[in-house]
Design a protein around this motif. Structure first.
Motif, PDB file in Angstrom:
ATOM      1  N   GLY A 171     -43.786 -10.142   0.446  1.00  4.76           N
ATOM      2  CA  GLY A 171     -42.522  -9.454   0.678  1.00  4.76           C
ATOM      3  C   GLY A 171     -41.755  -9.158  -0.587  1.00  4.76           C
ATOM      4  O   GLY A 171     -41.168  -8.078  -0.744  1.00  4.76           O
ATOM      5  N   ALA A 172     -41.771 -10.119  -1.521  1.00  3.65           N
ATOM      6  CA  ALA A 172     -41.075  -9.920  -2.794  1.00  3.65           C
ATOM      7  C   ALA A 172     -41.696  -8.776  -3.580  1.00  3.65           C
ATOM      8  O   ALA A 172     -40.990  -7.951  -4.170  1.00  3.65           O
ATOM      9  CB  ALA A 172     -41.116 -11.213  -3.616  1.00  3.65           C
ATOM     10  N   THR A 173     -43.022  -8.718  -3.585  1.00  2.82           N
ATOM     11  CA  THR A 173     -43.720  -7.657  -4.311  1.00  2.82           C
ATOM     12  C   THR A 173     -43.420  -6.290  -3.709  1.00  2.82           C
ATOM     13  O   THR A 173     -43.177  -5.311  -4.435  1.00  2.82           O
ATOM     14  CB  THR A 173     -45.243  -7.914  -4.301  1.00  2.82           C
ATOM     15  N   LEU A 174     -43.408  -6.225  -2.384  1.00  6.46           N
ATOM     16  CA  LEU A 174     -43.136  -4.953  -1.712  1.00  6.46           C
ATOM     17  C   LEU A 174     -41.725  -4.452  -2.029  1.00  6.46           C
ATOM     18  O   LEU A 174     -41.539  -3.302  -2.440  1.00  6.46           O
ATOM     19  CB  LEU A 174     -43.307  -5.119  -0.200  1.00  6.46           C
ATOM     20  N   ALA A 175     -40.728  -5.302  -1.844  1.00  6.29           N
ATOM     21  CA  ALA A 175     -39.343  -4.881  -2.075  1.00  6.29           C
ATOM     22  C   ALA A 175     -39.098  -4.535  -3.541  1.00  6.29           C
ATOM     23  O   ALA A 175     -38.445  -3.535  -3.859  1.00  6.29           O
ATOM     24  CB  ALA A 175     -38.384  -5.979  -1.621  1.00  6.29           C
ATOM     25  N   ALA A 176     -39.642  -5.351  -4.444  1.00  8.93           N
ATOM     26  CA  ALA A 176     -39.420  -5.103  -5.874  1.00  8.93           C
ATOM     27  C   ALA A 176     -40.083  -3.809  -6.326  1.00  8.93           C
ATOM     28  O   ALA A 176     -39.503  -3.043  -7.108  1.00  8.93           O
ATOM     29  CB  ALA A 176     -39.945  -6.281  -6.693  1.00  8.93           C
ATOM     30  N   SER A 177     -41.285  -3.539  -5.837  1.00 11.62           N
ATOM     31  CA  SER A 177     -41.978  -2.318  -6.263  1.00 11.62           C
ATOM     32  C   SER A 177     -41.285  -1.069  -5.723  1.00 11.62           C
ATOM     33  O   SER A 177     -41.190  -0.055  -6.429  1.00 11.62           O
ATOM     34  CB  SER A 177     -43.452  -2.358  -5.847  1.00 11.62           C
ATOM     35  N   ILE A 178     -40.781  -1.134  -4.505  1.00 13.23           N
ATOM     36  CA  ILE A 178     -40.016   0.005  -3.971  1.00 13.23           C
ATOM     37  C   ILE A 178     -38.782   0.242  -4.833  1.00 13.23           C
ATOM     38  O   ILE A 178     -38.453   1.391  -5.172  1.00 13.23           O
ATOM     39  CB  ILE A 178     -39.624  -0.238  -2.509  1.00 13.23           C
ATOM     40  N   ALA A 179     -38.095  -0.833  -5.214  1.00 10.29           N
ATOM     41  CA  ALA A 179     -36.910  -0.703  -6.073  1.00 10.29           C
ATOM     42  C   ALA A 179     -37.278  -0.056  -7.412  1.00 10.29           C
ATOM     43  O   ALA A 179     -36.532   0.780  -7.931  1.00 10.29           O
ATOM     44  CB  ALA A 179     -36.266  -2.068  -6.300  1.00 10.29           C
ATOM     45  N   CYS A 180     -38.421  -0.428  -7.951  1.00  9.77           N
ATOM     46  CA  CYS A 180     -38.858   0.152  -9.231  1.00  9.77           C
ATOM     47  C   CYS A 180     -39.115   1.651  -9.099  1.00  9.77           C
ATOM     48  O   CYS A 180     -38.713   2.441  -9.968  1.00  9.77           O
ATOM     49  CB  CYS A 180     -40.106  -0.565  -9.738  1.00  9.77           C
ATOM     50  N   TYR A 181     -39.790   2.044  -8.024  1.00  8.77           N
ATOM     51  CA  TYR A 181     -40.049   3.476  -7.840  1.00  8.77           C
ATOM     52  C   TYR A 181     -38.753   4.244  -7.608  1.00  8.77           C
ATOM     53  O   TYR A 181     -38.602   5.379  -8.080  1.00  8.77           O
ATOM     54  CB  TYR A 181     -41.025   3.685  -6.690  1.00  8.77           C
ATOM     55  N   LEU A 182     -37.796   3.646  -6.910  1.00  3.60           N
ATOM     56  CA  LEU A 182     -36.485   4.275  -6.770  1.00  3.60           C
ATOM     57  C   LEU A 182     -35.806   4.400  -8.130  1.00  3.60           C
ATOM     58  O   LEU A 182     -35.152   5.400  -8.421  1.00  3.60           O
ATOM     59  CB  LEU A 182     -35.604   3.466  -5.810  1.00  3.60           C
ATOM     60  N   CYS A 191     -43.389  -7.072 -11.326  1.00  3.89           N
ATOM     61  CA  CYS A 191     -43.440  -5.720 -10.742  1.00  3.89           C
ATOM     62  C   CYS A 191     -42.800  -4.712 -11.687  1.00  3.89           C
ATOM     63  O   CYS A 191     -43.355  -3.631 -11.936  1.00  3.89           O
ATOM     64  CB  CYS A 191     -42.715  -5.689  -9.404  1.00  3.89           C
ATOM     65  N   ALA A 192     -41.634  -5.061 -12.208  1.00  2.00           N
ATOM     66  CA  ALA A 192     -40.924  -4.145 -13.097  1.00  2.00           C
ATOM     67  C   ALA A 192     -41.739  -3.853 -14.349  1.00  2.00           C
ATOM     68  O   ALA A 192     -41.881  -2.698 -14.762  1.00  2.00           O
ATOM     69  CB  ALA A 192     -39.559  -4.732 -13.468  1.00  2.00           C
ATOM     70  N   ALA A 193     -42.284  -4.900 -14.962  1.00  2.00           N
ATOM     71  CA  ALA A 193     -43.064  -4.701 -16.184  1.00  2.00           C
ATOM     72  C   ALA A 193     -44.308  -3.869 -15.910  1.00  2.00           C
ATOM     73  O   ALA A 193     -44.672  -2.995 -16.696  1.00  2.00           O
ATOM     74  CB  ALA A 193     -43.454  -6.061 -16.774  1.00  2.00           C
ATOM     75  N   SER A 194     -44.961  -4.129 -14.785  1.00  2.00           N
ATOM     76  CA  SER A 194     -46.184  -3.399 -14.440  1.00  2.00           C
ATOM     77  C   SER A 194     -45.909  -1.929 -14.166  1.00  2.00           C
ATOM     78  O   SER A 194     -46.744  -1.065 -14.455  1.00  2.00           O
ATOM     79  CB  SER A 194     -46.831  -4.041 -13.216  1.00  2.00           C
ATOM     80  N   LEU A 195     -44.711  -1.639 -13.630  1.00  2.00           N
ATOM     81  CA  LEU A 195     -44.383  -0.275 -13.230  1.00  2.00           C
ATOM     82  C   LEU A 195     -43.477   0.442 -14.226  1.00  2.00           C
ATOM     83  O   LEU A 195     -42.859   1.457 -13.889  1.00  2.00           O
ATOM     84  CB  LEU A 195     -43.726  -0.299 -11.837  1.00  2.00           C
ATOM     85  N   GLY A 196     -43.403  -0.071 -15.428  1.00  2.00           N
ATOM     86  CA  GLY A 196     -42.677   0.625 -16.477  1.00  2.00           C
ATOM     87  C   GLY A 196     -41.172   0.523 -16.377  1.00  2.00           C
ATOM     88  O   GLY A 196     -40.445   1.390 -16.869  1.00  2.00           O
ATOM     89  N   CYS A 197     -40.682  -0.547 -15.744  1.00  2.00           N
ATOM     90  CA  CYS A 197     -39.244  -0.780 -15.632  1.00  2.00           C
ATOM     91  C   CYS A 197     -38.866  -2.054 -16.398  1.00  2.00           C
ATOM     92  O   CYS A 197     -39.726  -2.772 -16.897  1.00  2.00           O
ATOM     93  CB  CYS A 197     -38.838  -0.935 -14.170  1.00  2.00           C
ATOM     94  N   HIS A 198     -37.575  -2.310 -16.470  1.00  2.00           N
ATOM     95  CA  HIS A 198     -37.071  -3.540 -17.071  1.00  2.00           C
ATOM     96  C   HIS A 198     -36.249  -4.273 -16.021  1.00  2.00           C
ATOM     97  O   HIS A 198     -35.279  -3.725 -15.491  1.00  2.00           O
ATOM     98  CB  HIS A 198     -36.198  -3.244 -18.293  1.00  2.00           C
ATOM     99  N   CYS A 199     -36.647  -5.510 -15.690  1.00  2.00           N
ATOM    100  CA  CYS A 199     -35.955  -6.299 -14.679  1.00  2.00           C
ATOM    101  C   CYS A 199     -34.879  -7.166 -15.332  1.00  2.00           C
ATOM    102  O   CYS A 199     -35.138  -7.845 -16.332  1.00  2.00           O
ATOM    103  CB  CYS A 199     -36.940  -7.195 -13.931  1.00  2.00           C
ATOM    104  N   THR A 200     -33.679  -7.128 -14.749  1.00  2.00           N
ATOM    105  CA  THR A 200     -32.612  -8.045 -15.165  1.00  2.00           C
ATOM    106  C   THR A 200     -32.432  -9.057 -14.037  1.00  2.00           C
ATOM    107  O   THR A 200     -31.843  -8.749 -13.002  1.00  2.00           O
ATOM    108  CB  THR A 200     -31.305  -7.289 -15.441  1.00  2.00           C
ATOM    109  N   PRO A 201     -32.963 -10.275 -14.202  1.00  2.00           N
ATOM    110  CA  PRO A 201     -33.020 -11.238 -13.099  1.00  2.00           C
ATOM    111  C   PRO A 201     -31.714 -12.016 -12.921  1.00  2.00           C
ATOM    112  O   PRO A 201     -31.219 -12.655 -13.857  1.00  2.00           O
ATOM    113  CB  PRO A 201     -34.155 -12.172 -13.515  1.00  2.00           C
ATOM    114  N   ILE A 202     -31.170 -11.972 -11.725  1.00  2.00           N
ATOM    115  CA  ILE A 202     -29.983 -12.738 -11.374  1.00  2.00           C
ATOM    116  C   ILE A 202     -30.437 -13.869 -10.443  1.00  2.00           C
ATOM    117  O   ILE A 202     -30.895 -13.617  -9.326  1.00  2.00           O
ATOM    118  CB  ILE A 202     -28.932 -11.852 -10.668  1.00  2.00           C
ATOM    119  N   ILE A 203     -30.326 -15.091 -10.896  1.00  2.00           N
ATOM    120  CA  ILE A 203     -30.845 -16.239 -10.155  1.00  2.00           C
ATOM    121  C   ILE A 203     -29.883 -16.632  -9.037  1.00  2.00           C
ATOM    122  O   ILE A 203     -28.705 -16.892  -9.279  1.00  2.00           O
ATOM    123  CB  ILE A 203     -31.068 -17.446 -11.082  1.00  2.00           C
TER     124      ILE A 203
END
Length: 275
Positions: free
Chosen positions: A212-223, A31-43
């Motif tokens: 659900g993961a896609t929805l929450a992640a994409s909202i976070a990216c737009y924020l 989601c981040a890459a598609s929406l022009g963001c950079h994701c820092t993944p915390i497992i």
């Protein structure tokens, strides 16, 4: 001092590792890459999982989770946070302690306690910790209908569930699948003043994992890009619908969202749009 580039907002994501790439951290990264963001993944948890079901879940130790997150927060200018599958009560407590130190960051909470149908061994305890520790820090939470009823067990209607969730302190609640028919799928957005807006989407017939993961992640990216919360929620739903509508059958179970649908020719009859 090094200057930070502002072209790619950094999104800090807490979630599980899904080897199938359908949900969890992989969904957030895509989601981040598609929406022009950079994701820092915390497992938060390691999973043995395919497109059909989950074989095993191993939550990471909370000290390691804290070390992962603190390393990023002390190094990068994070613009938004997405919290997905937490894995354990201890990890909920750890995420709470981290988020309290960064009160200005918008937080999108996907409150699920399941991974592909497999429920946490201590799901009631984890859910209680999410209600007490994470909901008060959330800008928006994105439960589906079943999760909304889990979070608000006294609520006998969608409105009552939303009100009970909001009383924990989050600003917005987006309940997906609040109303369904054979042809439509409705999401309801609630705020302190009650129902704000109803979103109707064409119902997709095929089973897709990672909704659900896609929805929450994409909202976070737009924020992270600086959109107002309600606009980010609108855009996140559009992005999610397109990702699901253009999903791919990569395994023998559920389909996998195509979060780069815009890069594919003939990618469907809806565009990402502007709401």
């Amino acid at each position: 001092m090094t200057e930070f580039e502002s072209t790619a907002p950094v999104i800090l994501s807490f979630s599980s590792h899904d080897p199938s790439g359908s949900t969890g951290i992989q969904a957030d990264i895509e989601c981040a890459a598609s929406l022009g963001c950079h994701c820092t993944p915390i497992i938060t948890a390691l999973c043995a999982k395919d497109t059909r079901d989950t074989k095993e879940i191993l939550p990471v130790a909370s000290p390691l989770l804290i070390e992962q997150a603190r390393a990023i927060l002390e190094d990068m200018q994070v613009k938004a946070v997405k919290v997905g599958y937490t894995g354990s009560i201890e990890n909920v407590e750890a995420i709470h302690s981290i988020l309290r130190d960064y009160p200005s960051l918008p937080v999108v909470l996907d409150p699920g306690t399941h991974v592909c149908g497999t429920k946490l061994a201590d799901a009631p305890g984890v859910l209680g910790a999410i209600e007490t520790l994470l909901l008060p820090l959330a800008t928006v939470t994105t439960p589906d209908l079943a999760e909304a009823h889990e979070l608000a067990q006294q609520g006998d209607t969608i409105h009552a569930c939303a009100q009970e969730i909001l009383e924990h302190g989050c600003e917005y609640v987006l309940i997906s699948g609040a109303e369904r028919s054979q042809s439509t799928f409705e999401n309801h957005l609630f705020g302190k003043q009650g129902l704000i807006q109803t979103f109707s989407h064409k119902r997709l017939k095929m089973p897709v994992s990672g909704c659900g993961a896609t929805l929450a992640a994409s909202i976070a990216c737009y924020l992270g890009h600086g959109l107002r919360t309600e606009e980010a929620i609108i855009q996140g739903q559009n992005f999610t619908w397109n990702s699901l509508a253009n999903s791919r059958q990569l395994g023998m179970g559920r389909r996998t969202p195509n979060r780069f649908f815009w890069a594919t020719k003939n990618s469907g009859n809806q565009s990402t749009g502007n709401g």
